[in-house]
Design an enzyme around this catalytic site. Structure first.
Site, PDB file in Angstrom:
ATOM      1  N   GLY A 160       0.976  -1.168   0.026  1.00  0.00           N
ATOM      2  CA  GLY A 160       0.029   0.043  -0.110  1.00  0.00           C
ATOM      3  C   GLY A 160       0.744   1.364  -0.070  1.00  0.00           C
ATOM      4  O   GLY A 160       1.848   1.207  -0.597  1.00  0.00           O
ATOM      5  N   ASP A 162       2.689   2.452   2.234  1.00  0.00           N
ATOM      6  CA  ASP A 162       4.003   2.182   2.853  1.00  0.00           C
ATOM      7  C   ASP A 162       5.001   1.811   1.767  1.00  0.00           C
ATOM      8  O   ASP A 162       6.016   2.174   1.999  1.00  0.00           O
ATOM      9  CB  ASP A 162       3.825   1.099   4.119  1.00  0.00           C
ATOM     10  CG  ASP A 162       5.053   0.879   4.836  1.00  0.00           C
ATOM     11  OD1 ASP A 162       5.678   1.795   5.035  1.00  0.00           O
ATOM     12  OD2 ASP A 162       4.770   0.002   5.826  1.00  0.00           O
ATOM     13  N   GLY A 172      -7.224   0.778   3.791  1.00  0.00           N
ATOM     14  CA  GLY A 172      -6.782  -0.249   2.779  1.00  0.00           C
ATOM     15  C   GLY A 172      -6.984  -1.517   3.398  1.00  0.00           C
ATOM     16  O   GLY A 172      -7.536  -2.143   3.568  1.00  0.00           O
ATOM     17  N   ILE A 173      -5.287  -1.752   3.384  1.00  0.00           N
ATOM     18  CA  ILE A 173      -5.184  -3.158   3.729  1.00  0.00           C
ATOM     19  C   ILE A 173      -5.777  -3.474   5.120  1.00  0.00           C
ATOM     20  O   ILE A 173      -6.411  -4.786   5.650  1.00  0.00           O
ATOM     21  CB  ILE A 173      -3.840  -3.421   3.684  1.00  0.00           C
ATOM     22  CG1 ILE A 173      -3.098  -3.505   2.312  1.00  0.00           C
ATOM     23  CG2 ILE A 173      -3.350  -4.869   4.520  1.00  0.00           C
ATOM     24  CD1 ILE A 173      -1.626  -3.469   2.153  1.00  0.00           C
ATOM     25  N   TYR A 174      -5.683  -2.630   6.039  1.00  0.00           N
ATOM     26  CA  TYR A 174      -6.479  -2.721   7.529  1.00  0.00           C
ATOM     27  C   TYR A 174      -7.840  -2.842   7.432  1.00  0.00           C
ATOM     28  O   TYR A 174      -8.227  -3.117   8.752  1.00  0.00           O
ATOM     29  CB  TYR A 174      -5.767  -1.688   8.275  1.00  0.00           C
ATOM     30  CG  TYR A 174      -4.250  -2.056   8.577  1.00  0.00           C
ATOM     31  CD1 TYR A 174      -3.599  -3.542   8.427  1.00  0.00           C
ATOM     32  CD2 TYR A 174      -3.464  -1.484   9.525  1.00  0.00           C
ATOM     33  CE1 TYR A 174      -2.346  -3.800   8.681  1.00  0.00           C
ATOM     34  CE2 TYR A 174      -2.249  -1.997  10.088  1.00  0.00           C
ATOM     35  CZ  TYR A 174      -1.617  -2.785   9.645  1.00  0.00           C
ATOM     36  OH  TYR A 174      -0.499  -3.173  10.216  1.00  0.00           O
TER      37      TYR A 174
HETATM   38  N1  AR6 Z   1      -0.698   7.724  -2.119  1.00  0.00           N
HETATM   39  C1  AR6 Z   1      -1.723   7.983  -1.202  1.00  0.00           C
HETATM   40  N2  AR6 Z   1      -2.844   7.042  -0.786  1.00  0.00           N
HETATM   41  C2  AR6 Z   1      -2.520   6.051  -1.068  1.00  0.00           C
HETATM   42  C3  AR6 Z   1      -1.297   5.448  -1.909  1.00  0.00           C
HETATM   43  C4  AR6 Z   1      -0.158   6.446  -2.398  1.00  0.00           C
HETATM   44  N3  AR6 Z   1       0.749   6.346  -2.999  1.00  0.00           N
HETATM   45  N4  AR6 Z   1      -1.254   4.151  -2.037  1.00  0.00           N
HETATM   46  C5  AR6 Z   1      -2.472   3.792  -1.244  1.00  0.00           C
HETATM   47  N5  AR6 Z   1      -2.952   4.592  -0.944  1.00  0.00           N
HETATM   48  P1  AR6 Z   1      -2.999   1.006   3.149  1.00  0.00           P
HETATM   49  P2  AR6 Z   1      -3.475   0.663   5.910  1.00  0.00           P
HETATM   50  C6  AR6 Z   1      -4.020   4.617  -0.202  1.00  0.00           C
HETATM   51  O1  AR6 Z   1      -3.418  -0.162   2.652  1.00  0.00           O
HETATM   52  O2  AR6 Z   1      -5.032   0.390   5.378  1.00  0.00           O
HETATM   53  C7  AR6 Z   1       0.867  -1.920   4.653  1.00  0.00           C
HETATM   54  O3  AR6 Z   1       1.160  -3.087   4.033  1.00  0.00           O
HETATM   55  C8  AR6 Z   1      -5.160   3.241  -0.197  1.00  0.00           C
HETATM   56  O4  AR6 Z   1      -5.952   3.455  -1.103  1.00  0.00           O
HETATM   57  O5  AR6 Z   1      -1.791   1.676   2.309  1.00  0.00           O
HETATM   58  O6  AR6 Z   1      -3.273   1.527   7.072  1.00  0.00           O
HETATM   59  C9  AR6 Z   1       1.547  -1.512   5.977  1.00  0.00           C
HETATM   60  O7  AR6 Z   1       2.850  -1.858   5.618  1.00  0.00           O
HETATM   61  C10 AR6 Z   1      -5.940   3.557   1.220  1.00  0.00           C
HETATM   62  O8  AR6 Z   1      -7.053   4.380   0.954  1.00  0.00           O
HETATM   63  O9  AR6 Z   1      -2.932   1.358   4.751  1.00  0.00           O
HETATM   64  C11 AR6 Z   1       0.677  -2.147   6.781  1.00  0.00           C
HETATM   65  O10 AR6 Z   1       0.925  -3.484   6.898  1.00  0.00           O
HETATM   66  C12 AR6 Z   1      -5.004   4.179   1.989  1.00  0.00           C
HETATM   67  O11 AR6 Z   1      -3.928   4.645   1.373  1.00  0.00           O
HETATM   68  C13 AR6 Z   1      -0.660  -2.082   6.177  1.00  0.00           C
HETATM   69  O12 AR6 Z   1      -0.539  -1.838   4.810  1.00  0.00           O
HETATM   70  C14 AR6 Z   1      -4.405   3.318   3.213  1.00  0.00           C
HETATM   71  O13 AR6 Z   1      -4.145   1.906   2.591  1.00  0.00           O
HETATM   72  C15 AR6 Z   1      -1.511  -0.672   6.718  1.00  0.00           C
HETATM   73  O14 AR6 Z   1      -2.881  -0.781   6.199  1.00  0.00           O
END
Ligand code: AR6
Length: 182
Positions: free
Chosen positions: A38, A40, A127-129
């Site tokens: 994601g 991260d 997202g993933i969480y």
């Molecule tokens: N810019 C802005 N937003 C984004 C981007 C980007 N480049 N990429 C994704 N998003 P997530 P979480 C959005 O899954 O739910 C990781 O593996 C995405 O569409 O990134 O907090 C970490 O290491 C969503 O709306 O974060 C943890 O293990 C939002 O960012 C886990 O994922 C958050 O999605 C954390 O999960």
């Protein structure tokens, strides 16, 4: 959407957070602080290996859910990355809302301590969480507005990856502003 509240400009935008030019960007990390998928994954890819090296050197124990740790931004335009593990959604009765609030507030405070004048947030945990964005967006907006006025932060960006997420945030911020006028 753009509004100014207590001398701080609040912007809702659809973009990739790694392109942000704010002093600080927030990373939706995990408790290991060793990278992931994601946002991260995108931040570590764009910022280069220095960010992970600093995480390992400074934070051998990682970071607890809802807390926040600072590193430099490496190759990013942002000077700092504020890493915060948001809560994993487990149905809503495992203190998820309070932990999400902590992630937003502690990230804001860490950015202030670092001396940032501007900060960009992704939509943490949605997202993933699996945290439902309809529930997460009001927490994100209310918590950041509760941090104002800030001594140093003059601009806050909520950076949404999809049009749908931007629409949800726009509706919530509009409701918050309308209710504050009542
Ligand atoms: N810019 C802005 N937003 C984004 C981007 C980007 N480049 N990429 C994704 N998003 P997530 P979480 C959005 O899954 O739910 C990781 O593996 C995405 O569409 O990134 O907090 C970490 O290491 C969503 O709306 O974060 C943890 O293990 C939002 O960012 C886990 O994922 C958050 O999605 C954390 O999960």
């Amino acid at each position: 959407m753009e509004v100014t509240i207590k001398s701080t400009k609040i912007l809702l935008i659809q973009s990739d957070i790694t392109l942000e030019e704010t002093d600080a960007i927030v990373n939706a990390a995990n408790t290991s602080l060793r990278g992931g998928g994601g946002v991260d994954g995108a931040i570590h890819r764009a910022g280069g290996p220095e960010i992970l090296e600093e995480c390992i050197a400074k934070y051998p124990q990682g970071c607890k859910t809802g807390e926040a740790k600072v590193t430099h931004g490496g190759l990013l335009k942002a000077m700092w990355v504020i890493h915060t593990p948001g809560p994993i959604w487990r149905g809503g009765d495992q203190n998820e809302s309070e932990l999400l609030k902590n992630s937003y507030r502690n990230s804001f405070q860490q950015a202030e301590f670092a001396g940032a004048t501007s900060i960009s947030y992704p939509s943490i945990s949605t997202g993933i969480y699996g945290f439902p964005i309809q529930k997460a967006a009001p927490i994100a907006i209310d918590t950041v507005l509760d941090c104002l006025p800030s001594n140093s932060i003059r601009e806050v960006h909520f950076v949404l990856f999809s049009k749908r997420d931007l629409t949800i945030y726009t509706e919530i911020l509009t409701q918050v502003l309308d209710s504050s006028l009542e």
